[in-house]
Design an enzyme around this catalytic site. Structure first.
Site, PDB file in Angstrom:
ATOM      1  N   PHE A 138      11.282  -3.709   2.350  1.00 15.87           N
ATOM      2  CA  PHE A 138      10.378  -2.575   2.216  1.00 15.87           C
ATOM      3  C   PHE A 138      11.169  -1.360   1.736  1.00 15.87           C
ATOM      4  CE2 PHE A 138       7.561  -5.210   4.502  1.00 15.87           C
ATOM      5  CZ  PHE A 138       6.294  -4.634   4.552  1.00 15.87           C
ATOM      6  N   VAL A 174       0.981  -0.103  -1.506  1.00 12.48           N
ATOM      7  CA  VAL A 174       0.154  -0.931  -0.636  1.00 12.48           C
ATOM      8  C   VAL A 174       0.830  -2.298  -0.634  1.00 12.48           C
ATOM      9  CG1 VAL A 174      -2.112  -1.957  -0.258  1.00 12.48           C
ATOM     10  CG2 VAL A 174      -1.926   0.349  -1.198  1.00 12.48           C
ATOM     11  N   SER A 175       1.306  -2.732   0.513  1.00 11.30           N
ATOM     12  CA  SER A 175       2.109  -3.947   0.597  1.00 11.30           C
ATOM     13  C   SER A 175       1.322  -5.170   0.135  1.00 11.30           C
ATOM     14  CB  SER A 175       2.603  -4.161   2.027  1.00 11.30           C
ATOM     15  OG  SER A 175       3.386  -3.079   2.450  1.00 11.30           O
ATOM     16  N   ALA A 176       2.061  -6.196  -0.276  1.00 12.33           N
ATOM     17  CA  ALA A 176       1.442  -7.449  -0.687  1.00 12.33           C
ATOM     18  C   ALA A 176       0.625  -8.020   0.470  1.00 12.33           C
ATOM     19  CB  ALA A 176       2.510  -8.444  -1.126  1.00 12.33           C
ATOM     20  N   ARG A 185      -9.664  -3.602   0.495  1.00 16.73           N
ATOM     21  CA  ARG A 185      -8.360  -3.132   0.022  1.00 16.73           C
ATOM     22  C   ARG A 185      -8.504  -2.171  -1.153  1.00 16.73           C
ATOM     23  NH1 ARG A 185      -3.729  -6.089  -3.149  1.00 16.73           N
ATOM     24  NH2 ARG A 185      -1.825  -5.229  -2.221  1.00 16.73           N
TER      25      ARG A 185
END
Length: 355
Positions: free
Chosen positions: A222, A76-78, A16
């Site tokens: 989102f 960057v999403s959880a 990540r």
């Protein structure tokens, strides 16, 4: 954390941190400020490792002022949200996937780890983000992903048909192009919002007849796709003159009930084009041509062709009489002619006013 073995393998294979820029953005009072990896390495690393933390990678469409940024426009999403969405996709090796909203490229790499890099097409409307994602994908070993600068609402017809289309930005209206470009039996997974309430993840299956239908499978919020950011604005309909001309009554809205998540979602599905927010114990509603205000003492003012507070009370009454269905009992059917929402039975739906 990992509902399927392949997701754990992909997660461990794709770093990540390699997809995060050197400068990310964190909340600092009323604004976002830059956090530099070189200056605050421990804080930067904490953001990467936190399973419940999204990392904002862009603010104000890449043009913040000297004082900082106001609105996050890419992230960057959880990790837990990413994992949940991957599980809902039910990906199989070799399937063709179209991703809407490349962002950093991290999610595209996870998709590629499952289906193969040459089977993934990802679209990003922002030129700088698209360029950065292509570079990160190449350096991480996923250069075979087709990463394009393009408007995701249009999909990408040259690569169709797809087995899966997944959006990492929310929509208030599922683009018909997505349905057209998904093969029969394929899935569309997208965060879906209404002006009233923005937190649903819908999973649609495309039929042989070319429609797409399915239930909400999660509560998630989102950022919106750029072409669908617009919401009703109170300053477009409210004025001193409209206040003086407003209709005064006593509110019939149970604001305590309205504050519960499933009730709020249900009302949003009945009043998709109306925004609602609480303010110092009072409540506001705003639609394209009407507004309403309920003071803390229950006195209500409404203006325009619609009585929005009364519509909210009626929607809450419908929800109560329907047995108080939860978000997961609601669904959506998308056809060439529009959207229909439903609770429980797809055959007993209603037209969803979306924009």
């Amino acid at each position: 954390m990992f509902p399927e073995p392949w997701i754990e393998r992909a997660w461990r294979a794709v770093p990540r941190a390699a997809f995060l820029p050197e400068v990310v953005w964190v909340v600092d009072g009323p604004t976002y400020r830059p956090l530099h990896r070189g200056r605050e390495p421990e804080r930067w690393a904490q953001l990467v490792d936190d399973p419940g933390q999204a990392v904002v990678t862009q603010v104000d469409d890449g043009a913040p002022d000297a004082a900082g940024g106001d609105v996050p426009t890419s992230s960057v999403s959880a990790p837990n949200a990413v994992v949940d969405m991957l599980a809902e996709l039910a990906l199989q090796p070799g399937q063709r996937v179209l991703e809407i909203g490349t962002g950093s490229g991290f999610n595209a790499a996870l998709l590629a780890a499952r289906v193969g890099a040459d089977r993934v097409t990802t679209l990003e409307i922002d030129a700088a983000l698209a360029s950065g994602a292509r570079r990160a994908l190449l350096e991480a070993g996923y250069g075979g992903v087709t990463a394009l600068e393009a408007d995701g609402e249009r999909g990408w017809a040259p690569g169709a048909p797809y087995d899966r289309i997944v959006a990492t930005a929310s929509v208030a209206s599922v683009p018909w192009a997505w349905v057209e470009q998904t093969g029969p039996g394929g899935l569309i997974l997208a965060p879906f919002r209404t002006a009233f309430c923005s937190h649903g993840l819908v999973r649609l299956v495309v039929s042989d007849q070319g429609t797409a239908s399915g239930r909400f499978v999660g509560a998630t919020t989102f950022m919106s796709v750029r072409g669908q950011r617009a919401r009703p604005r109170i300053d477009a309909v409210f004025s001193a003159e409209s206040w003086d001309a407003s209709r005064r009554s006593r509110s019939a809205v149970d604001v305590d009930l309205l504050g519960t998540p499933h009730a709020e979602f249900a009302v949003g599905m009945r009043m998709a084009d109306v925004a609602h927010w609480a303010q110092d114990g009072a409540h506001w509603w705003c639609g394209p041509d009407s507004w309403a205000f309920a003071a803390g003492d229950g006195t209500t003012y409404q203006w325009g062709p619609r009585d929005l507070a009364d519509e909210t009370a009626a929607a809450l009454d419908w929800w109560d009489r329907a047995g108080r269905p939860e978000l997961f009992e609601f669904g959506l059917t998308v056809s060439e002619h529009g959207h229909r929402a439903w609770a429980g039975d797809p055959e007993r739906g209603w037209a969803l006013g979306v924009g």
